[in-house]
Scaffold this active site. Sequence first.
Site, PDB file in Angstrom:
ATOM      1  CD1 TRP A 101     -24.086  14.768 -26.780  1.00 46.80           C
ATOM      2  CD2 TRP A 101     -24.218  16.959 -26.384  1.00 46.80           C
ATOM      3  NE1 TRP A 101     -25.416  15.091 -26.649  1.00 46.80           N
ATOM      4  CE2 TRP A 101     -25.524  16.421 -26.413  1.00 46.80           C
ATOM      5  CE3 TRP A 101     -24.054  18.328 -26.148  1.00 46.80           C
ATOM      6  CZ2 TRP A 101     -26.650  17.210 -26.208  1.00 46.80           C
ATOM      7  CZ3 TRP A 101     -25.174  19.118 -25.956  1.00 46.80           C
ATOM      8  CH2 TRP A 101     -26.457  18.558 -25.986  1.00 46.80           C
ATOM      9  CG  ASP A 171     -19.158  15.447 -21.635  1.00 50.81           C
ATOM     10  OD1 ASP A 171     -19.778  15.004 -20.645  1.00 50.81           O
ATOM     11  OD2 ASP A 171     -19.739  16.044 -22.572  1.00 50.81           O
ATOM     12  CE  LYS A 195     -27.483  12.758 -20.832  1.00 52.80           C
ATOM     13  NZ  LYS A 195     -28.395  13.028 -21.943  1.00 52.80           N
TER      14      LYS A 195
END
Length: 360
Positions: A101, A171, A195
């Site tokens: 990511w 992030d 999440k």
Amino acid sequence: MPIYNFNAGPSALPYPVIEEAKKSMFDYQNSELSVLEMSHRGPIYEEIHYGALNKVRSLLKVPDEFEILFLQGGASLQFAMLPMNFLTNEKKAAYILSGSWSEKAFQEASRIGETYELASTKADNYRAIPFVPLDQCSQDTSYIHLTSNNTIFGTQWISYPNNKFAPICVDASSDIFSKTLDWGNIDLLYAGAQKNAGPSGVTIVILRKSFMEQANKDIPKILSYETHVKTDSLYHTPPTGSIYLLGLVMNWIEEQGGVAAMEKFAAEKASLLYSAIDNSDGFYKGHALKDSRSTMNVTFNLPSKELEQKFVKIAEEKGFIGLKGHRSVGGLRASIYNAVPKEHVETLVDFMESFLKEHK
């Protein structure tokens, strides 16, 4: 048969949240309207919206010098929105690569302006969090970007670099609300909700007001943080259902004892799994180095791909879902986000121990 949900995302929601949504989401406060069909400009939804924003601030102890936004497009939109706002022609952006990511964020920013790699552990297949040579940070750096938890590789930052060299942008999609945060070293933080904070569809962005003042004004309004700050995240229709569920998750976290309690629970659950791995005489081998291990995503391999496939097959028959590792690493991955009960982790450990006895 019970289901044990270890999916990497979208992930498990707390059972009490699901039960409350069943009761109230489709006839909210006896209005005969579901949350999904009421006006986002009306007083009923405004109560939901501002209530969720306030709970985020309270739970994360966000100082007043930060704005909180609810946006759409997931973390992936933030890969572009962040550099569009802050990567101007005379500046560079520094990226710390710790997994897939962070690579994607780096690649997206590189399409918008000048970027450079400040640190990386790619050569070792991202088994650790990189050492960051902050003294090598270019003086014209607009910001430093990092990914706090790496779902695919199972690594996590314990603390973030000092922001005295450049603003730090994080992030935190896969570990937000699982640990307390030092806002002194954070200038912008974003996280997809799916999440630890709720369902997919809403992204939390928290940014320092003084940092926002540096933002590029010459971009489309919809992609400007300032636009959404000025309208309290109501510039266009927000994902009302996702925000409602996020608010319920915030209530649930508060009832459990807040983020500090979530941090304690996360450490306990992770310790159970890592102990099973470390005490298996090499049958289970963790991917992440011990000083970089994640409390959210536990990644490990077995002695052969055949055994890994068998493990997944038998586990699924017993109600365990989401344990197959990402193709980048292979093996197994147990995602143990906030809503995964400790009892489910204990049941997984029992299965791992029985599988070990039968196949070693």
